[in-house]
Design an enzyme around this catalytic site. Sequence first.
Site, PDB file in Angstrom:
ATOM      1  CG  ASP A 125      11.034 -18.018  31.310  1.00 49.01           C
ATOM      2  OD1 ASP A 125      11.673 -19.085  31.258  1.00 49.01           O
ATOM      3  OD2 ASP A 125      11.055 -17.171  30.397  1.00 49.01           O
ATOM      4  CG  ASP A 180      10.704 -13.380  34.181  1.00 49.94           C
ATOM      5  OD1 ASP A 180      10.219 -14.400  33.671  1.00 49.94           O
ATOM      6  OD2 ASP A 180      11.519 -12.645  33.593  1.00 49.94           O
ATOM      7  CD1 TRP A 208      17.008 -12.916  27.256  1.00 44.95           C
ATOM      8  CD2 TRP A 208      17.529 -12.311  25.162  1.00 44.95           C
ATOM      9  NE1 TRP A 208      15.849 -12.575  26.611  1.00 44.95           N
ATOM     10  CE2 TRP A 208      16.135 -12.196  25.324  1.00 44.95           C
ATOM     11  CE3 TRP A 208      18.097 -11.998  23.923  1.00 44.95           C
ATOM     12  CZ2 TRP A 208      15.296 -11.761  24.309  1.00 44.95           C
ATOM     13  CZ3 TRP A 208      17.259 -11.569  22.899  1.00 44.95           C
ATOM     14  CH2 TRP A 208      15.867 -11.446  23.103  1.00 44.95           C
ATOM     15  CD  GLU A 231      16.196 -19.705  25.305  1.00 46.29           C
ATOM     16  OE1 GLU A 231      16.928 -18.858  24.761  1.00 46.29           O
ATOM     17  OE2 GLU A 231      15.199 -19.386  25.982  1.00 46.29           O
ATOM     18  CG  ASP A 232      12.703 -18.475  22.802  1.00 40.53           C
ATOM     19  OD1 ASP A 232      13.724 -18.293  22.113  1.00 40.53           O
ATOM     20  OD2 ASP A 232      12.022 -17.526  23.235  1.00 40.53           O
ATOM     21  CG  MET A 284       8.244 -10.214  32.871  1.00 40.80           C
ATOM     22  SD  MET A 284       9.177  -9.951  31.375  1.00 40.80           S
ATOM     23  CE  MET A 284       9.136 -11.584  30.695  1.00 40.80           C
ATOM     24  CG  HIS A 315      13.418  -8.710  35.532  1.00 43.88           C
ATOM     25  ND1 HIS A 315      14.411  -9.010  34.639  1.00 43.88           N
ATOM     26  CD2 HIS A 315      12.351  -9.467  35.149  1.00 43.88           C
ATOM     27  CE1 HIS A 315      13.974  -9.922  33.771  1.00 43.88           C
ATOM     28  NE2 HIS A 315      12.721 -10.205  34.055  1.00 43.88           N
ATOM     29  NE  ARG A 323      18.149  -9.121  28.771  1.00 44.12           N
ATOM     30  CZ  ARG A 323      18.400  -8.924  27.473  1.00 44.12           C
ATOM     31  NH1 ARG A 323      19.608  -8.986  27.000  1.00 44.12           N
ATOM     32  NH2 ARG A 323      17.409  -8.677  26.638  1.00 44.12           N
TER      33      ARG A 323
HETATM   34  C1  BGN Z   1      13.364 -13.179  19.966  1.00 43.70           C
HETATM   35  C2  BGN Z   1      14.411 -14.106  20.564  1.00 43.70           C
HETATM   36  C3  BGN Z   1      13.746 -15.045  21.517  1.00 43.70           C
HETATM   37  C4  BGN Z   1      12.979 -14.248  22.581  1.00 43.70           C
HETATM   38  C5  BGN Z   1      11.985 -13.334  21.878  1.00 43.70           C
HETATM   39  C6  BGN Z   1      11.147 -12.492  22.802  1.00 43.70           C
HETATM   40  C7  BGN Z   1      16.258 -14.490  18.966  1.00 43.70           C
HETATM   41  C8  BGN Z   1      16.758 -15.277  17.792  1.00 43.70           C
HETATM   42  C9  BGN Z   1      16.845 -14.371  16.598  1.00 43.70           C
HETATM   43  C10 BGN Z   1      16.895 -15.096  15.294  1.00 43.70           C
HETATM   44  N1  BGN Z   1      15.065 -14.855  19.465  1.00 43.70           N
HETATM   45  O1  BGN Z   1      13.931 -12.275  19.111  1.00 43.70           O
HETATM   46  O2  BGN Z   1      14.709 -15.866  22.122  1.00 43.70           O
HETATM   47  O3  BGN Z   1      12.318 -15.083  23.466  1.00 43.70           O
HETATM   48  O4  BGN Z   1      12.676 -12.490  20.983  1.00 43.70           O
HETATM   49  O5  BGN Z   1      11.904 -11.652  23.610  1.00 43.70           O
HETATM   50  O6  BGN Z   1      16.926 -13.562  19.407  1.00 43.70           O
END
Ligand code: BGN
Length: 356
Positions: free
Chosen positions: A193, A195, A256, A259-260, A286, A289, A291
């Site tokens: 990332d 940031d 946002w 995906e992770d 971090m 900033h 959103r």
């Molecule tokens: C989570 C997010 C992640 C994010 C982290 C930290 C979701 C999916 C919900 C089932 N996941 O809640 O993508 O990296 O917070 O901010 O929203």
Amino acid sequence: MGAMFLTRTDRPCFFMCLAVSQLLFILLLYRRGASSVFQGIFGSYLGWDYSRTQDVYTNLSLFIPDPEAVRTQFCPARSPILVGPLTITFNKPPSLKKIQQKNRYVTSGGYFSPRHCFGRYRTAVIIPHRSRESHLRSLLYYLHPFLQRQQLHYAIFVVHQAGNATFNRAKLLNIGVREALRYDDWDCLILHDVDLVPENDYNLYICDDYYPKHLSSAMDKFQYSLPYWGYFGGVSALTPDQFMKINGFPNTYWGWGGEDDDIAMRIRLSGMSITRSPLSLGRYKMIPHDRDSGNEENSHRYTLLRNTKKNWKDDGMNSLDFHLLSREKTPLYTNLTVDIGEAPEMPTEASKWRLF
Ligand code: BGN
């Protein structure tokens, strides 16, 4: 032995002390969070003192002695020029010119190779990006010397999403990997990332031979601990083989979030586990900033995540499509500008219910 044990445990005081110490430990976990307690114990054990930091450029030029030197050997497995905790501040983002001046041995496209030894590891750093120029400058200012201290053969790729469609981090990372692999035979892909700035140069940007590695295990925004078990956001390291084994990252998360978590699930579904930098080492600051506009919360992420198991083999590197608008070697990084299309219309949760 048995008799000794009996006589010791016979004493009511023994049980009392045990119970009290367990109660105290549970209270401690409850008040501070399990991870910070373990970090407290093992972090100090490892001896990192983050109140005493060093400039990431300290004596760096001394270690790149003679530009004409002939290399005969590989660099040592453990770089001798690491300093540990680094001073990181975000007052005024430095100019590209200043970063260039401080990194004289970085060559066009953001490449670097140690001068006096052959870098043991070949690392590509891939950064998804849009409209965050000042963050990018801050990151480059710290990242270039950080990677040089680790004596890596490395390059930095910035994948810039053109246009105003919703941001798609994971798809940009897929593109970065595909393009980076055209340039070199990388041992390790670092998905980074824009940031997040690493705080300790012992957090090596090299891959684990077996499993994908989460490098940003302790971010300041999460009080230097994991926000939840299984978190895989921020900065990660995968070998090209590990990356292909999970079919890369999903292309279908626009905006946002989620995906992770999808990536973490792919790792498990393909039979691997996640390894992590210890909390005392995987520390990141971090850049503050708000959103971004164009990266609003993805309201479909819950539905997408429910379907990862069904979709991951068809959504990823094998379904990646995009238009590469330009490929440019700037002095500090290779810039890939891409048109990735836009989010398809998907029924919202509410309208889906209306169908029935
Ligand atoms: C989570 C997010 C992640 C994010 C982290 C930290 C979701 C999916 C919900 C089932 N996941 O809640 O993508 O990296 O917070 O901010 O929203």
